[in-house]
Design a protein around this motif. Structure first.
Motif, PDB file in Angstrom:
ATOM      1  N   THR A  69       0.817  -1.209   0.000  1.00 47.20           N
ATOM      2  CA  THR A  69       0.000   0.000   0.000  1.00 47.20           C
ATOM      3  C   THR A  69       0.855   1.266   0.000  1.00 47.20           C
ATOM      4  O   THR A  69       0.536   2.215  -0.698  1.00 47.20           O
ATOM      5  CB  THR A  69      -0.957   0.012   1.211  1.00 47.20           C
ATOM      6  N   TYR A  70       1.932   1.283   0.746  1.00 46.16           N
ATOM      7  CA  TYR A  70       2.756   2.489   0.825  1.00 46.16           C
ATOM      8  C   TYR A  70       3.947   2.455  -0.122  1.00 46.16           C
ATOM      9  O   TYR A  70       4.426   3.490  -0.552  1.00 46.16           O
ATOM     10  CB  TYR A  70       3.222   2.720   2.273  1.00 46.16           C
ATOM     11  N   ARG A  90      -3.645   3.958  -3.015  1.00 43.83           N
ATOM     12  CA  ARG A  90      -3.375   5.344  -2.647  1.00 43.83           C
ATOM     13  C   ARG A  90      -3.336   6.296  -3.838  1.00 43.83           C
ATOM     14  O   ARG A  90      -3.172   7.496  -3.660  1.00 43.83           O
ATOM     15  CB  ARG A  90      -2.091   5.420  -1.836  1.00 43.83           C
TER      16      ARG A  90
END
Length: 167
Positions: A69-70, A90
């Motif tokens: 996700t990051y 994101r």
């Protein structure tokens, strides 16, 4: 464990829990070939990363498998095959895919597993196989859809080897 779709290019599987999802990952892993793109769609917590973790474990990866996700992409090299696990959750705009230079990962020597592909719509390469997760009580319903000939071969092998997938 499933119910089938009348469409030859799709099947719906019932995955009662994380153990069933992991079993599917173990079964699906050897069916995926270099050059394939697999889209993983579904709500947060629906089992996308759980399935990827099981796939990679089935292939022999022993290190951590976390959601990208990051980081946008986690890279695994197993038996000379690159396995790229993407997460576009994101992204605010599909063009972020191009800005991040991610198209270079979609190669003939790699399998690309893409979470939240709709967030990069029009930019991310088309899927061979689309896995759509639906939370259903404590378990999941999983729609597996073949989008290409290669995806169809994978789906046919999955249907022939997974309990009740051909009904």
């Amino acid at each position: 464990m499933h119910s089938s779709d009348d469409n030859q290019s799709a099947v719906r599987l019932h995955l009662a829990d994380d153990a069933a999802t992991a079993e599917l990952g173990r079964h699906l892993a050897p069916l995926l070939a270099p050059g394939m793109v697999v889209w993983l769609d579904g709500d947060l917590g629906a089992g996308k990363t759980c399935l990827v973790r099981a796939l990679l474990r089935a292939l022999g990866h022993v290190g951590p498998v976390k959601s990208p996700t990051y980081t946008l992409v986690e890279i695994y090299v197993i038996s000379r095959i690159y396995w790229y696990h993407f997460d576009f959750y994101r992204f605010n705009f599909p063009e972020e895919f191009v800005d991040a230079g991610l198209s270079e990962y979609f190669r003939d020597d790699a399998v690309c597993l893409v979470e939240w592909p709709q967030k990069a719509a029009g930019q991310v390469p088309a899927a061979d196989l689309v896995l759509v997760f639906h939370i259903c009580g404590n378990g999941r319903m999983l729609d597996v859809v073949a989008s290409t000939e290669e995806g169809q071969k994978c789906l046919n092998a999955l249907k022939s080897g997974w309990p009740d997938a051909g009904d």
